[in-house]
Motif scaffolding. Sequence first.
Motif, PDB file in Angstrom:
ATOM      1  N   SER A   1       0.807  -1.221   0.000  1.00 35.60           N
ATOM      2  CA  SER A   1       0.000   0.000   0.000  1.00 35.60           C
ATOM      3  C   SER A   1       0.844   1.276   0.000  1.00 35.60           C
TER       4      SER A   1
ATOM      5  N   ILE B   1       0.712   3.439   3.196  1.00 30.95           N
ATOM      6  CA  ILE B   1      -0.563   3.752   3.841  1.00 30.95           C
ATOM      7  C   ILE B   1      -0.811   2.830   5.036  1.00 30.95           C
ATOM      8  N   ASN B   2      -0.713   1.520   4.823  1.00 34.22           N
ATOM      9  CA  ASN B   2      -0.823   0.564   5.931  1.00 34.22           C
ATOM     10  C   ASN B   2       0.521   0.331   6.600  1.00 34.22           C
TER      11      ASN B   2
ATOM     12  N   ARG C   1      -8.361  -2.641  -0.626  1.00 33.24           N
ATOM     13  CA  ARG C   1      -9.042  -2.191   0.587  1.00 33.24           C
ATOM     14  C   ARG C   1      -8.297  -1.048   1.297  1.00 33.24           C
ATOM     15  N   PHE C   2      -7.759  -0.121   0.520  1.00 32.40           N
ATOM     16  CA  PHE C   2      -7.135   1.067   1.116  1.00 32.40           C
ATOM     17  C   PHE C   2      -7.251   2.233   0.148  1.00 32.40           C
ATOM     18  N   ASP C   3      -7.044   3.442   0.668  1.00 36.38           N
ATOM     19  CA  ASP C   3      -7.104   4.666  -0.125  1.00 36.38           C
ATOM     20  C   ASP C   3      -5.700   5.241  -0.250  1.00 36.38           C
TER      21      ASP C   3
END
Length: 313
Positions: free
Chosen positions: A139, A142-143, A231-233
Amino acid sequence: MLSVLFLWILLALLLLCLAIAYGAYRFAYYSPHKGQNDPYMSPYGKPYTPDDQPMYDLIRSMEALPWEEVWIRSRDGLRLHGRYYHVKDGAPLQIQMHGYRGHAFRDFCGGNKLAREAGLNTLVVDQRAHGESEGHVISFGINERWDCLAWAEYAAQRWPGVPISLAGVSMGAATVLMASDLPLPEEVKGIIADCGYSSPRAIIKKVCWDLPKYYRVLYPFTSLSAALFGRFDPDSGSALGAVSNTRLPILLIHGETDAFVPCEMSREIREACASPVRLETFPGAGHGLSYLSAPARYGRVVLDFLHDIGAAP
């Protein structure tokens, strides 16, 4: 009849968009793990010549060292793997995070040697979806920034009061920078970011525009693919945003001929930083190769910073 045809055309376009979005996901974010346990394999599919032999010598030296296997859980339940290299009881600790589709031995073969010779213990992390760590989604920080926080919390609990520095290369550099405004333990004294990018969006766009023209169609679908399949932005965090809110001193390092993450991105990060920041650029150095281009100077820069922040013996 026309309305039925229109619906079929609409459905076909929707399926085409989903197919392109899935292709963007597989290209940018998905990690099958296959081949990523080989530190001698370039993540970009081509050799590092002329620097490959010195790098491989450093990798072999690091592979031969004794280390302790460490496992923690991420906040979303993944088992994350690390290697702890012990030099001296009570010595400062450096947590090291490798780059995109990278390997800890390759990306930190020089940085780990430098830290050990300076008397630091090191915790070398397999980022999620890499090495022995679980997960299949990369990601772009992000994660991973929350994983960095989890590693720092683990280290502070295991070695209370020991000064900690966070170090990263490429995506690892973006990861530690993006973690800089999180509630890190007080033991964390500063950050070293080698060739980090300014934001996931900026580096994804840059990479897409470097590809042949017919691949550029993927770029508009990267946010959709991240949300649907990863499942992330990718727009929910950035190094620029994090450093504008951090209290931690930061050392930025970048090769001036980096063709993957432009050196200009570190300059943007320096300008956005709210805390004490220093940028050192290395003429002639490519992506992640500043240490190999000038190991003596790189060592002086890093050690001076560690002494300044109280994270050196």
